[in-house]
Design a protein around this motif. Sequence first.
Motif, PDB file in Angstrom:
ATOM      1  N   HIS A 162      20.861  37.641  85.589  1.00  0.00           N
ATOM      2  CA  HIS A 162      19.785  37.403  84.625  1.00  0.00           C
ATOM      3  C   HIS A 162      18.465  37.807  85.253  1.00  0.00           C
ATOM      4  O   HIS A 162      18.342  37.972  86.471  1.00  0.00           O
ATOM      5  CB  HIS A 162      19.736  35.922  84.209  1.00  0.00           C
ATOM      6  CG  HIS A 162      19.737  34.973  85.367  1.00  0.00           C
ATOM      7  ND1 HIS A 162      18.643  34.766  86.173  1.00  0.00           N
ATOM      8  CD2 HIS A 162      20.730  34.201  85.869  1.00  0.00           C
ATOM      9  CE1 HIS A 162      18.942  33.886  87.111  1.00  0.00           C
ATOM     10  NE2 HIS A 162      20.198  33.533  86.957  1.00  0.00           N
ATOM     11  N   ASP A 188      18.205  38.325  79.498  1.00  0.00           N
ATOM     12  CA  ASP A 188      19.548  37.797  79.231  1.00  0.00           C
ATOM     13  C   ASP A 188      20.474  38.909  78.760  1.00  0.00           C
ATOM     14  O   ASP A 188      21.097  38.807  77.697  1.00  0.00           O
ATOM     15  CB  ASP A 188      19.476  36.680  78.194  1.00  0.00           C
ATOM     16  CG  ASP A 188      18.780  37.124  76.900  1.00  0.00           C
ATOM     17  OD1 ASP A 188      18.226  38.244  76.881  1.00  0.00           O
ATOM     18  OD2 ASP A 188      18.809  36.363  75.915  1.00  0.00           O
ATOM     19  N   ARG A 191      23.974  38.321  77.286  1.00  0.00           N
ATOM     20  CA  ARG A 191      24.128  37.859  75.906  1.00  0.00           C
ATOM     21  C   ARG A 191      24.410  39.038  74.977  1.00  0.00           C
ATOM     22  O   ARG A 191      25.184  38.919  74.018  1.00  0.00           O
ATOM     23  CB  ARG A 191      22.855  37.121  75.480  1.00  0.00           C
ATOM     24  CG  ARG A 191      22.993  36.340  74.184  1.00  0.00           C
ATOM     25  CD  ARG A 191      21.757  35.483  73.950  1.00  0.00           C
ATOM     26  NE  ARG A 191      20.620  36.306  73.554  1.00  0.00           N
ATOM     27  CZ  ARG A 191      20.303  36.581  72.287  1.00  0.00           C
ATOM     28  NH1 ARG A 191      21.026  36.081  71.297  1.00  0.00           N
ATOM     29  NH2 ARG A 191      19.256  37.333  71.997  1.00  0.00           N
ATOM     30  N   TRP A 192      23.794  40.177  75.250  1.00  0.00           N
ATOM     31  CA  TRP A 192      24.034  41.376  74.454  1.00  0.00           C
ATOM     32  C   TRP A 192      25.359  42.029  74.840  1.00  0.00           C
ATOM     33  O   TRP A 192      26.063  42.580  73.989  1.00  0.00           O
ATOM     34  CB  TRP A 192      22.870  42.352  74.631  1.00  0.00           C
ATOM     35  CG  TRP A 192      21.629  41.836  73.990  1.00  0.00           C
ATOM     36  CD1 TRP A 192      20.605  41.140  74.590  1.00  0.00           C
ATOM     37  CD2 TRP A 192      21.283  41.925  72.607  1.00  0.00           C
ATOM     38  NE1 TRP A 192      19.660  40.801  73.660  1.00  0.00           N
ATOM     39  CE2 TRP A 192      20.040  41.269  72.442  1.00  0.00           C
ATOM     40  CE3 TRP A 192      21.895  42.500  71.498  1.00  0.00           C
ATOM     41  CZ2 TRP A 192      19.401  41.173  71.205  1.00  0.00           C
ATOM     42  CZ3 TRP A 192      21.264  42.409  70.269  1.00  0.00           C
ATOM     43  CH2 TRP A 192      20.027  41.748  70.128  1.00  0.00           C
ATOM     44  N   TYR A 194      28.077  40.471  75.827  1.00  0.00           N
ATOM     45  CA  TYR A 194      29.170  39.728  75.200  1.00  0.00           C
ATOM     46  C   TYR A 194      29.247  40.023  73.706  1.00  0.00           C
ATOM     47  O   TYR A 194      30.348  40.071  73.127  1.00  0.00           O
ATOM     48  CB  TYR A 194      29.013  38.231  75.453  1.00  0.00           C
ATOM     49  CG  TYR A 194      29.593  37.803  76.788  1.00  0.00           C
ATOM     50  CD1 TYR A 194      30.965  37.672  76.955  1.00  0.00           C
ATOM     51  CD2 TYR A 194      28.772  37.557  77.880  1.00  0.00           C
ATOM     52  CE1 TYR A 194      31.514  37.299  78.179  1.00  0.00           C
ATOM     53  CE2 TYR A 194      29.300  37.178  79.107  1.00  0.00           C
ATOM     54  CZ  TYR A 194      30.668  37.055  79.250  1.00  0.00           C
ATOM     55  OH  TYR A 194      31.205  36.696  80.467  1.00  0.00           O
ATOM     56  N   ILE A 237      29.905  30.455  76.143  1.00  0.00           N
ATOM     57  CA  ILE A 237      29.215  31.702  76.488  1.00  0.00           C
ATOM     58  C   ILE A 237      28.356  32.133  75.307  1.00  0.00           C
ATOM     59  O   ILE A 237      28.877  32.398  74.218  1.00  0.00           O
ATOM     60  CB  ILE A 237      30.229  32.806  76.848  1.00  0.00           C
ATOM     61  CG1 ILE A 237      30.988  32.420  78.119  1.00  0.00           C
ATOM     62  CG2 ILE A 237      29.516  34.146  77.039  1.00  0.00           C
ATOM     63  CD1 ILE A 237      32.113  33.371  78.469  1.00  0.00           C
ATOM     64  N   PRO A 238      27.037  32.239  75.483  1.00  0.00           N
ATOM     65  CA  PRO A 238      26.180  32.675  74.373  1.00  0.00           C
ATOM     66  C   PRO A 238      26.261  34.183  74.157  1.00  0.00           C
ATOM     67  O   PRO A 238      26.488  34.944  75.109  1.00  0.00           O
ATOM     68  CB  PRO A 238      24.781  32.266  74.833  1.00  0.00           C
ATOM     69  CG  PRO A 238      24.851  32.296  76.329  1.00  0.00           C
ATOM     70  CD  PRO A 238      26.268  31.905  76.691  1.00  0.00           C
ATOM     71  N   TYR A 239      26.081  34.613  72.921  1.00  0.00           N
ATOM     72  CA  TYR A 239      26.071  36.042  72.608  1.00  0.00           C
ATOM     73  C   TYR A 239      25.195  36.260  71.383  1.00  0.00           C
ATOM     74  O   TYR A 239      25.024  35.373  70.549  1.00  0.00           O
ATOM     75  CB  TYR A 239      27.484  36.579  72.369  1.00  0.00           C
ATOM     76  CG  TYR A 239      28.246  35.901  71.267  1.00  0.00           C
ATOM     77  CD1 TYR A 239      28.214  36.393  69.961  1.00  0.00           C
ATOM     78  CD2 TYR A 239      29.001  34.756  71.527  1.00  0.00           C
ATOM     79  CE1 TYR A 239      28.924  35.772  68.942  1.00  0.00           C
ATOM     80  CE2 TYR A 239      29.704  34.117  70.510  1.00  0.00           C
ATOM     81  CZ  TYR A 239      29.655  34.625  69.228  1.00  0.00           C
ATOM     82  OH  TYR A 239      30.352  33.997  68.224  1.00  0.00           O
ATOM     83  N   ALA A 240      24.629  37.455  71.307  1.00  0.00           N
ATOM     84  CA  ALA A 240      23.789  37.805  70.155  1.00  0.00           C
ATOM     85  C   ALA A 240      24.660  37.864  68.907  1.00  0.00           C
ATOM     86  O   ALA A 240      25.768  38.406  68.928  1.00  0.00           O
ATOM     87  CB  ALA A 240      23.097  39.133  70.391  1.00  0.00           C
TER      88      ALA A 240
END
Length: 349
Positions: A162, A188, A191-192, A194, A237-240
């Motif tokens: 990050h 981040d 995030r993109w 994923y 897991i965060p993702y856009a």
Amino acid sequence: MRYIIIGAGAVGGAIGGRLAGAGHDVVLVARGAQYEALRAHGLRLVTPDGTHTYRLPTVDGPAGLGELRADDVLVLAVKTQDSEAALSAWGPAPVEGGGTAAERLPLLCAQNGVEGPRLALRRFRRVYGVCVWLPAAYEEPGVVAAAGAPLTGILFLGRHPHGTDDTVRRIAADLEQTTAFEAPVVPDVARWQYAKLLTNLGNAIRALSGAADSVESERLRERVYAEGESVLAAAGIPYASAAEAKERRGDKITLRPLPGTEPGGGSSWQSLSRGTGTIETDYLNGEIALLGRLYGVSTPLNELLQRLANMFARERRPAGSLPSAELVRLADEAVAAVTFVAEPSSGRL
């Protein structure tokens, strides 16, 4: 800065060609028939604004360059299954003034999936992730087709795992100076990546059955995506979101017909069509299978696609040669088998 494109295929060739066309110093790294073609005839980049030929320095490894320069940027654009060999070759390469590439130089991972930066960070101190939105095809040695317009691609850049820094901002400025790329610098970038991983889960469907626009293929793709979303949710897991990605892309990348080229079927399709013997599915659908096992989520559809894609690559079966109806039947069987095992005492079959 000088850009060393490690893997001058579809993505690497498009990035390297556009940078060279804007006057930047570029070295291409390739092997086999691609290396021979680039050395003999240069890189031919076919785009909606014309066909461009770039005669650039081309090597098959770090020995071809001697000492690397202190201002070199390494762009890793090989398929993820080829990353380990590339990293082990380029990491120890000496840099003028002392030290090695792994110690001193920035490395951008311009690849599908999320495993490339993790592999790189084992050796390289300065690793940058790239979320690649760049429709390009490499099926003929020496020729790369990039059909996007008005932009060739959008490349999200950031430090891995990050953060941002001055180096990545300079790289982004060089990419945007070509006018072919938008290069957002984000803290981040994973995030993109994923979010892109989820869209790439359908690559194997197209590579196996070919029918990108059939109703049955689209329904299967939606089921595969949903399985991936469940896994990422379980893993936290965060993702856009798809809506955020759609808004960001807008109408900046529209595919245009290119003279002398056929519409591409994606990176996995290209691996099968070239008969390379390998495919990146272990790091796309296989990433979902891995996370599913770690977090207790069944992933029968992604496991099936991973297994079939690897079999097709290993046996060098033609791209698109599995009928969509047969693929859907196998998918239904895979889901049913998991349901049966998960509920052995329910009395339901």
